[in-house]
Design an enzyme around this catalytic site. Sequence first.
Site: not given
Length: 419
Positions: A86, A164, A178, A187, A363
């Site tokens: 992409d 974490e 990203e 997500e 994408h």
Amino acid sequence: MEQLNGAPAAGTQTNGHHHYHHPGTPNHRLTKPGRISRGHVNGARVSSEPVHTQNSNNQQSPCTDFDVAYFQSYNHLGIHEEMIKDRVRTESYRSAILQHQDYIKDKVVVDVGCGTGILSIFCAQAGARRVYAVDASDIATQASEVVKANNLSETVIVLHGRVEDVEINEEVDVIISEWMGYMLLYESMLGSVITARDRWLKPGGLILPSNASLYMAPVTHPDRYSDTIDFWRNVYGIDMSPMLQLAKQCAFEEPSVEIINGENVLTWPHVVKYVDCYTVTSQELESVTTKFDFQSMMRAPFNGFAFWFDVEFSARGTSPANSSSLFLQNDINHPIEGSQRRKRANPSEALVLSTAPEEPPTHWRQTLIYFYEPIDVEQDQHIEGSVKLSQSRENCRFMNIHLEYTSGGRSFVKESVLR
């Protein structure tokens, strides 16, 4: 606002699905290659190259089975190939790194969700003193090999684990990630950026991208409806109209990730959510609600709503993130939530990665919420209502979408799940 598992208010009609979808059921609209909507194929090659694998005792949140499946989905190289190919995405990030080279040179960077390590390498090439490339997927093993192949092992440290859980024993000057999913928030990876920010970022540090905006607009797409639904009215001369209801359910019950263009959009877009990466909290992302009032610019069948996003790469000193709330309200470049957005006043002032229908496709495409039946609208007709986006309780990486809308004196409810 109705509960997601509730019936519609009296006087409304259903143009969608009314009961809550259990997250375990498959989404047939998102089985194409995409962010995490591929099969969970663990096809990564095992390597003997050492990777820094860390586990911390002060775990901030438990790693669930859903998290494990999510990380495993990124083991497959095809996912990373699609993202790297992409060019809008990858070249925007490389340009942003070069544009902010003065902030990166001789500084410490953390790359959240580094994948193959390409952004980490861009930062190293821009002169970073140290880059911590963090990824919980096993692709971190290959990322480490890529770093070694490019003679950057002294600069780029690959940490295999969750943000974490891993330990970085110094403050960082820059966070790059990203993190964007379909519809921006799908997500829930932004939560990992927030964790990295709160754990390691120096006061006055840089976050790339610095802010993001989620948009929505009514769309017309009669060809999509005709190709998917009207096809069944006459199949090789056979009346297969009994398939119509099932066809509508299969095609339009859940969100569809596909490419549309500016001609499909009926109105100016509405700002659903503005995200300031310097100040956003995980709590405010759990549920996002906005009211809208669109006015159609044409007479056309109204087939559903489209969602897309922009992200902006700007230094904090020039970003709305560093401004007072009064300035935010008066800054014509800042998309105020609940308002309609036309064009950026000065698009050259900051680098923007856009997934809007009128821009070159990415994408991420656009996310479409289709109705079972189109609604005819006239020019200047109003489309009013509200949308609520909330993280699924069973799996916070899934998104519940609750739409209420009124047009031409009729009211509707549409519920779906992006999974």
